[in-house]
Design an enzyme around this catalytic site. Structure first.
Site, PDB file in Angstrom:
ATOM      1  N   LYS A 168       0.744  -1.212   0.014  1.00 25.46           N
ATOM      2  CA  LYS A 168       0.408  -0.016  -0.328  1.00 25.46           C
ATOM      3  C   LYS A 168       0.520   0.945   0.241  1.00 25.46           C
ATOM      4  O   LYS A 168       0.075   2.134  -0.317  1.00 25.46           O
ATOM      5  CB  LYS A 168      -0.839  -0.249   1.061  1.00 25.46           C
ATOM      6  CG  LYS A 168      -2.099  -1.518   1.016  1.00 25.46           C
ATOM      7  CD  LYS A 168      -2.675  -1.307   2.163  1.00 25.46           C
ATOM      8  CE  LYS A 168      -2.020  -1.288   3.844  1.00 25.46           C
ATOM      9  NZ  LYS A 168      -1.575  -2.313   4.757  1.00 25.46           N
ATOM     10  N   ARG A 214      -9.686   0.266   9.381  1.00 20.90           N
ATOM     11  CA  ARG A 214      -8.905  -1.638   9.303  1.00 20.90           C
ATOM     12  C   ARG A 214     -10.323  -1.844  10.398  1.00 20.90           C
ATOM     13  O   ARG A 214     -10.370  -3.358   9.906  1.00 20.90           O
ATOM     14  CB  ARG A 214      -8.071  -1.332  10.396  1.00 20.90           C
ATOM     15  CG  ARG A 214      -6.354  -0.353   9.712  1.00 20.90           C
ATOM     16  CD  ARG A 214      -5.635  -1.480   9.286  1.00 20.90           C
ATOM     17  NE  ARG A 214      -3.908  -1.863   9.529  1.00 20.90           N
ATOM     18  CZ  ARG A 214      -3.497  -1.261   9.101  1.00 20.90           C
ATOM     19  NH1 ARG A 214      -3.376  -0.526   8.797  1.00 20.90           N
ATOM     20  NH2 ARG A 214      -1.961  -1.358   9.016  1.00 20.90           N
ATOM     21  N   ARG A 271      11.110  -6.526   4.788  1.00 16.12           N
ATOM     22  CA  ARG A 271      11.637  -4.614   5.062  1.00 16.12           C
ATOM     23  C   ARG A 271      11.929  -4.753   6.943  1.00 16.12           C
ATOM     24  O   ARG A 271      12.409  -3.970   6.942  1.00 16.12           O
ATOM     25  CB  ARG A 271       9.883  -4.692   5.258  1.00 16.12           C
ATOM     26  CG  ARG A 271       9.629  -3.132   5.545  1.00 16.12           C
ATOM     27  CD  ARG A 271       7.945  -2.075   4.925  1.00 16.12           C
ATOM     28  NE  ARG A 271       7.408  -2.749   6.591  1.00 16.12           N
ATOM     29  CZ  ARG A 271       5.823  -3.074   6.110  1.00 16.12           C
ATOM     30  NH1 ARG A 271       6.038  -2.036   4.396  1.00 16.12           N
ATOM     31  NH2 ARG A 271       5.379  -2.875   6.876  1.00 16.12           N
ATOM     32  N   ARG A 275      11.771  -0.916  12.255  1.00 20.34           N
ATOM     33  CA  ARG A 275      10.204  -1.346  12.700  1.00 20.34           C
ATOM     34  C   ARG A 275      10.100  -2.543  13.379  1.00 20.34           C
ATOM     35  O   ARG A 275      10.112  -3.912  12.429  1.00 20.34           O
ATOM     36  CB  ARG A 275       8.918  -1.106  11.718  1.00 20.34           C
ATOM     37  CG  ARG A 275       8.681   0.273  11.427  1.00 20.34           C
ATOM     38  CD  ARG A 275       7.785  -0.059   9.712  1.00 20.34           C
ATOM     39  NE  ARG A 275       6.030  -0.860  10.584  1.00 20.34           N
ATOM     40  CZ  ARG A 275       5.729  -0.816   9.733  1.00 20.34           C
ATOM     41  NH1 ARG A 275       5.532   0.319   8.090  1.00 20.34           N
ATOM     42  NH2 ARG A 275       4.231  -1.503  10.236  1.00 20.34           N
ATOM     43  N   ARG A 324      -0.264  -9.361  13.552  1.00 28.56           N
ATOM     44  CA  ARG A 324      -1.405  -8.779  12.377  1.00 28.56           C
ATOM     45  C   ARG A 324      -1.867  -8.589  11.348  1.00 28.56           C
ATOM     46  O   ARG A 324      -2.337  -8.638  10.871  1.00 28.56           O
ATOM     47  CB  ARG A 324       0.202  -7.977  12.449  1.00 28.56           C
ATOM     48  CG  ARG A 324       1.222  -7.020  13.069  1.00 28.56           C
ATOM     49  CD  ARG A 324       2.631  -6.037  12.039  1.00 28.56           C
ATOM     50  NE  ARG A 324       2.080  -4.829  11.218  1.00 28.56           N
ATOM     51  CZ  ARG A 324       2.829  -4.769  10.634  1.00 28.56           C
ATOM     52  NH1 ARG A 324       4.613  -5.575  10.479  1.00 28.56           N
ATOM     53  NH2 ARG A 324       2.386  -3.332   9.403  1.00 28.56           N
TER      54      ARG A 324
END
Ligand code: C5P
Ligand code: MG
Length: 199
Positions: free
Chosen positions: A14, A89, A129, A135, A147
């Site tokens: 996204k 969400r 990532r 993160r 998640r």
């Protein structure tokens, strides 16, 4: 004005695609995840609260996220519309967004573009990532699994709501980034044509 919800599970691309869309169509990206991370970095009260959820891979309570989004939308903006990245969400957030966009922008959501990616690829992408993003929620398999579980239990139903409104379009999110962008561009171009015919 054109308002796009860019939808998909964590790691579906996204953020990457939002970047390409904003340049192509002169839109403003609102990423609720980025706004939370900015607040976390600056140790604001909102950041400290959000961190307790984000670092477990859980969703931040609806009203907290919604209030943050309203503040962001009230900022002056000379773009030609918005891309909502990572919001809504939940079903509750979906309804709230409709109201907020109407009341703050006097506009509506035009389309929900949904990036479809298999779970296995999501996990691979997020771990990769995590090697560079810093993160915490990208670097731990359990948090990533959480998640994705949150996505299925709370977020997937958002797609149903946009389907019912005839605003839902799925795009294969696996493949060449530029090719995926082209498919998204084509959907937005269709919308723009339709609205210019109506004017
Ligand atoms: O959108 P992004 O994946 O960057 O969001 C990172 C985290 O921020 C999510 O895993 C979740 O904990 C939190 N978040 C949320 N509600 C949203 C957007 C993000 O709770 N609408
Ligand atoms: Mg993102």
């Amino acid at each position: 004005m054109i308002n796009i919800v860019l939808f998909g599970p964590p790691g579906s691309g996204k953020g990457t695609q939002a970047q390409n869309l904003i340049e192509k169509f002169n839109l403003k990206q609102i990423s609720t995840g980025d706004l939370f991370r900015y607040n976390m970095k600056n140790d604001t009260a909102l950041g400290i609260l959000a961190k307790s959820y984000i670092e477990k891979g859980e969703l931040v309570p609806d009203q907290v996220t919604i209030d943050m989004l309203i503040d962001e939308l009230k900022k002056p903006c000379d773009a030609e519309g918005y891309i909502f990245d990572g919001f809504p969400r939940t079903a509750y957030q979906t309804e709230a967004l409709e109201t907020i966009v109407r009341e703050v922008l006097n506009s509506s959501i035009d389309i929900c573009l949904s990036l479809v990616v298999d779970d296995e690829i999501l996990v691979e992408r997020l771990l990769k990532r995590g090697e560079t993003s810093g993160r915490k929620d990208d670097s731990n398999k359990e948090i990533i699994a959480n998640r994705i579980a949150e996505y299925y239990s709370k977020t997937a139903e958002v797609a149903e709501l946009y389907k019912q409104q005839g605003k839902y379009v799925e795009i294969n999110g696996v493949g060449d980034i530029a090719e995926i962008s082209e498919k998204l561009f084509a959907e937005v171009a269709k919308l723009k044509n339709k609205s210019s015919l109506q004017d």
